[in-house]
Design a protein around this motif. Structure first.
Motif, short mmCIF file in Angstrom:
data_model
loop_
_atom_site.label_atom_id
_atom_site.label_comp_id
_atom_site.label_asym_id
_atom_site.label_seq_id
_atom_site.Cartn_x
_atom_site.Cartn_y
_atom_site.Cartn_z
N PRO A 159 -49.31 13.93 41.02
CA PRO A 159 -48.45 13.69 39.87
C PRO A 159 -49.02 12.61 38.96
CG PRO A 159 -47.58 12.55 41.77
CD PRO A 159 -48.78 13.33 42.24
N ARG A 160 -48.37 12.42 37.85
CA ARG A 160 -48.78 11.37 36.92
C ARG A 160 -48.58 10.01 37.58
NH1 ARG A 160 -45.63 8.60 33.27
NH2 ARG A 160 -46.73 7.58 31.56
N GLU A 161 -49.60 9.17 37.49
CA GLU A 161 -49.56 7.87 38.15
C GLU A 161 -48.55 6.95 37.46
OE1 GLU A 161 -52.81 4.37 38.71
OE2 GLU A 161 -53.35 6.36 39.49
N PRO A 162 -47.69 6.26 38.22
CA PRO A 162 -46.73 5.35 37.60
C PRO A 162 -47.43 4.15 36.97
CG PRO A 162 -46.67 5.13 39.99
CD PRO A 162 -47.56 6.30 39.68
N SER A 163 -46.76 3.52 36.05
CA SER A 163 -47.35 2.37 35.36
C SER A 163 -47.54 1.20 36.31
CB SER A 163 -46.45 1.93 34.20
OG SER A 163 -46.32 2.95 33.23
N ARG A 206 -49.57 9.75 45.99
CA ARG A 206 -50.02 11.12 45.70
C ARG A 206 -51.00 11.14 44.53
NH1 ARG A 206 -45.56 15.67 45.93
NH2 ARG A 206 -47.39 16.81 46.71
N ALA A 207 -50.75 10.30 43.52
CA ALA A 207 -51.68 10.23 42.40
C ALA A 207 -53.04 9.70 42.84
CB ALA A 207 -51.10 9.35 41.29
N ARG A 208 -53.05 8.82 43.87
CA ARG A 208 -54.30 8.29 44.40
C ARG A 208 -54.81 9.13 45.57
NH1 ARG A 208 -54.71 2.58 42.67
NH2 ARG A 208 -54.18 2.78 40.46
#
Length: 521
Positions: A271-275, A209-211
């Motif tokens: 959403p905020r992209e995971p690490s 979703r972040a991408r």
């Protein structure tokens, strides 16, 4: 296609795949099964979610569905293995309970006997002694309820896991781990998190979703640290499980799009992209998982029992008038054997923990190398030399955490996975250029900018399985124009942060769900 219709076609598609030895295009399966192309395409996508398989690209640019020749279902385990695991779990649970009972009971018994022996010795009751008289002079030995509470902690639900002292520090002030769980951990090690597939997928879905609903294999590797082969397998599963679609770029890269994941009630679905994986290194596995104080308490109790039982025939027995073979077996032989086996547990496990930690170090080396490779590949496809890879890893992990040979092997493994270009300088220095990583990111970036899934309404058509070959080709050409690998591909936004490292504990994947489930009981 309805679920019922899809189920009716699955057996025909599976039969066709068996004849094709698990590998074929939509056209191959259509020819074998006689089903319509859209029925086959939908069925193959569903099978990617339920059976081991992935997508590949033929020389012609056609998508190839590649399954295990035996068409093995995902997550299946042989019956004997499941029975063995269940029996082992039951035996271990019973053995754990027996260990705690033995440790606590013998500790309490020997404390009582030692106090009685000391009192009998002080009051000169050796000649009149006997265990009953010695205890009578003390007024009887009573088990302290506070000690019971410390050992058992009734508020702690039976079956609730204990993942070690680092996890314990995340609990509430009033949430105390019972002592018996730390006894288990001392002998068997802390409980190991067993995340479900949905829990494992959660951060991957956040990444998708972040991408903006589009992902390639290289981006999944960036997130998981897995091999590219394993990531291709996993992308196939994600495609089938989350209703994705796949397309082949002009440079033969498979790009996956998940339009359904971008649907959002409030319209904000990024959403905020995971690490990335190099910011989620694996910490070293601990032998017991307990804090030093807990280990000292458990080891001290067992050591006291061992010493007290070994010296009982010379110190306790004569002063309390205890004698006979039953007393020797119950108060000397059994506790000595038990205490020795109790200490043997962590000693035997030590070799396995060391082996696992070596594996974790290798995986951490790979994750850091991926960070270096990706940063160079997305910044003008710059090469990576073995010497600078060693300096990079050593600076971040510290001295003694990896060897130069491990780094060299790790870099070569990544280069082999992506068929990197290799060059050797006049001085013998070996460098690698990872064009595939750049191409994967360029392909997905172009797809994102063309599809704009984050700006689409629920009714927009992104892919259509009803397209004819000509329509599909036209759609692909529209999506992958000359900007695919040109100046318009702004890959600098994906440049990873590699100036620091962070660690992620195993329990972080499951802790929130477990605490949420516990609070609703």
């Amino acid at each position: 296609m309805s679920t019922l219709a899809l189920a009716e076609h699955q057996s025909q598609i599976l039969s066709s795949l068996r004849r094709l030895e698990g590998r074929g295009t939509v056209g191959d399966v259509v020819a074998e099964s006689g089903l319509a192309a859209d029925e086959v395409r939908a069925g193959l996508k569903a099978l990617l979610g339920s059976h081991l398989g992935h997508l590949a690209v033929a020389d012609s640019g056609e998508l190839v569905y590649s399954f295990d020749p035996k068409l093995i279902e995902r997550g299946t385990e042989p019956l004997i293995a499941r029975m063995r695991a269940s029996a082992g779990k039951a035996l271990q649970s019973g053995f754990k309970a027996w260990i705690v009972i033995m440790l606590v009971v013998y500790f309490v018994v020997f404390v009582a006997l030692l106090i009685a022996a000391l009192l009998a010795n002080q009051r000169g009751n050796d000649s009149r002694g006997g265990l009953g008289r010695g205890r009578g002079h003390r007024g009887g030995f009573h088990f302290n309820p506070l000690m019971w509470y410390w050992i058992w902690t009734p508020r702690w639900r039976i079956g609730r896991p204990y993942y070690g002292h680092r996890w314990e520090r995340t609990l509430g002030k009033d949430d105390k781990v019972p002592f018996y769980k730390k006894v288990f951990a001392f002998v068997f090690g802390p409980d190991r998190p067993q995340p479900t597939q949905n829990q494992l997928d959660r951060s991957t879905l956040r990444l998708i979703r972040a991408r903006k609903g589009v992902l390639t294999t290289a981006e999944l590797v960036e997130h998981t640290g897995a091999t590219f082969e394993a990531a291709e397998e996993d992308m196939g599963r994600l495609l089938g499980s989350y209703d994705g679609e796949a397309a082949v770029s002009p440079n033969a890269r498979v790009v996956y799009a998940f339009p359904g994941l971008m649907a959002s009630v409030d319209g904000t679905s990024a959403p905020r992209e995971p690490s990335p994986t190099w910011l989620r290194l694996e910490p070293q596995r601990e032998l017991t998982g307990n804090a030093p104080g807990a280990n000292a308490a458990v080891a001290g109790m067992n050591a006291f029992t061992l010493v007290a039982s070994a010296t009982a025939p010379w110190f306790i027995f004569p002063r309390l008038g205890i004698q006979g073979p039953a007393a020797f077996v119950g108060l000397v032989l059994v506790p000595i054997v038990f205490s020795a086996l109790f200490f043997a547990g962590p000693l035997v496990r030590m070799a396995g923990v060391k082996l696992e930690n070596r594996r974790r170090k290798r995986r951490n080396v790979r994750r850091l190398l991926l960070g270096l490779v990706y940063s160079r590949s997305l910044d003008g496809v710059r090469p990576v030399s073995e010497a600078e890879a060693w300096d990079f890893v050593r600076a971040r992990l510290g001295e003694g955490q990896a060897t130069e040979e491990q780094v060299r092997k790790g870099l070569r493994a990544i280069a082999t996975e992506v068929d990197a270009d290799v060059s050797v300088g006049d001085d013998g220095a070996v460098t690698y250029t990872f064009e595939r990583v750049h191409d994967d990111f360029a392909a997905s970036d172009s797809m994102r900018r063309k599809l704009r899934l984050d700006q689409r309404s629920l009714g927009d058509i992104v892919f259509s399985t009803d397209d004819s070959s000509a329509e599909a080709d036209a759609r692909d050409l529209e999506l992958f124009d000359r900007s695919l690998l040109g100046d318009d591909a702004k890959l600098d936004r994906y440049l990873p942060m590699i100036d620091r490292v962070e660690y992620e504990d195993d329990f972080e994947l499951v802790a929130f769900d477990e605490e949420l489930a516990r609070s609703t009981r």
